[in-house]
Design an enzyme around this catalytic site. Sequence first.
Site, short mmCIF file in Angstrom:
data_model
loop_
_atom_site.label_atom_id
_atom_site.label_comp_id
_atom_site.label_asym_id
_atom_site.label_seq_id
_atom_site.Cartn_x
_atom_site.Cartn_y
_atom_site.Cartn_z
N CYS A 65 0.87 -1.17 0.00
CA CYS A 65 0.00 0.00 0.00
C CYS A 65 0.91 1.23 0.00
CB CYS A 65 -0.90 0.00 1.23
SG CYS A 65 0.01 0.15 2.77
N HIS A 100 5.68 -6.30 8.27
CA HIS A 100 5.72 -7.67 8.78
C HIS A 100 6.03 -8.60 7.61
CE1 HIS A 100 4.10 -6.08 12.43
NE2 HIS A 100 2.99 -5.70 11.85
N HIS A 131 2.59 2.93 10.83
CA HIS A 131 1.63 2.87 11.93
C HIS A 131 1.60 4.15 12.77
CE1 HIS A 131 1.08 -1.32 11.14
NE2 HIS A 131 2.21 -1.72 11.63
N GLU A 137 -0.32 0.73 15.71
CA GLU A 137 -1.15 1.88 15.29
C GLU A 137 -2.07 2.31 16.42
OE1 GLU A 137 -3.28 1.45 11.54
OE2 GLU A 137 -4.85 2.76 12.31
N CYS A 165 -9.22 2.14 6.25
CA CYS A 165 -8.43 2.60 5.10
C CYS A 165 -9.00 2.05 3.79
CB CYS A 165 -6.99 2.12 5.28
SG CYS A 165 -6.00 2.36 3.81
N ASN A 167 -4.08 -7.36 8.51
CA ASN A 167 -4.87 -7.25 7.27
C ASN A 167 -4.73 -8.52 6.43
OD1 ASN A 167 -3.11 -6.53 4.69
ND2 ASN A 167 -2.15 -5.49 6.41
S1 SF4 Z 1 -3.59 3.23 6.56
FE1 SF4 Z 1 -2.33 1.40 6.70
S2 SF4 Z 1 -3.12 0.05 5.08
FE2 SF4 Z 1 -3.88 2.11 4.63
S3 SF4 Z 1 -2.39 2.98 3.21
FE3 SF4 Z 1 -1.79 3.59 5.29
S4 SF4 Z 1 -0.32 2.04 5.95
FE4 SF4 Z 1 -1.43 1.21 4.20
#
Ligand code: SF4
Length: 357
Positions: A14, A42, A75, A127, A190, A220
């Site tokens: 991402c 991870h 995070h 997070e 997200c 996730n």
């Molecule tokens: S909130 Fe988390 S999953 Fe979404 S883009 Fe940011 S790092 Fe990636």
Amino acid sequence: MVQEIRIAKRTGFCYGVREAVDKAKESADAGKRTQTLGQVVHNAGVIADLGARGIVSIAELTEAAAGSTVVIRAHGVTPAVRSAAAERDLEMIDGTCSWVIGEQKQLQGLVEEGYTIVLLGTPNHPEVVGLLGFAPDAIVVDDESDWDRIPRRKRMALITQSTQPPWKFERLAAFMVSRAHELKIINSVCPVTIRRQEDTVELARAVEFIVVVGGRQSANTKELTRLCEIVGTPAIQVERAGDLTDASVFGAARVVGVTGGTSTPIEDLEAVAERILTMAGTSDAAAHAHALAVAALGAAVTPAGRTTSLPGVQSAAPTDAQAPTGAAHRAHAGSHARRGTGRAAASAASAASTAAR
Ligand code: SF4
């Protein structure tokens, strides 16, 4: 025997993970003694790659030498950690995902407005720990068995860790309606996570078996595996291609899907695809395993879903309308390709949500 591999439509890092990883690499390339506060992803392969560049992961700021550089991962961290870094004369490079920065700002606002805050999240997840730095009194709840702890208050607010499944957030929001006179709901799931789930559900419905690639600790990734099981498609989760050692797990499946979490680089998906074809493919598929894996990835990774793991292309970012704070995302969006998938994403999100129930 496996004849065909299909890879989920939108894959790879991402944008939040990619930027944190890129910032760490840029720092090391500039000759700085670079550490990440916690593992930046991870993913053992990525960690090994960073290690080869001299980038190490530290658990606490106290492990960092004075004057060295510390990269904050996607995070995010608490304000106290930022202050401690400054006090220790550390250079801090902020890799906090812009979406998470938006959540932090929202939480701060809710505290200032005097709401009793409920945060849907995994306790002790980095997070969530970072978010609690902005709202120390927030009540963190996770599974439904936790929800009875939520008090009745006149003014309550609900917000979520970014990678929580949308269906759980919706269910908790419905639950909380009867807990408060005024309920403010901030949907901070997200959009990238939602799209991964949509694509995985779509793929799971189209294949006979699915392999989910990602870290065992990655929330996730685990959710993707769970969604496949809900759809009814047999699924296994692996961290890397080498984890696949038993061809019999594929049974009689002819078409196998491969999907991955937001911290799984596309190279891992390709390697897993090749491994499946080599070990469980028909003789023809096994003979052309590499070419077929490359083709499967090429077919899956549309321009909208690319990440910088593919050289020369840009990755997707949520639209401003989806961002928790427009300002944070307007600032962020300048460096990313835009996507026009809002309506399609919304309807597919609904499908994924339904499947998840
Ligand atoms: S909130 Fe988390 S999953 Fe979404 S883009 Fe940011 S790092 Fe990636």
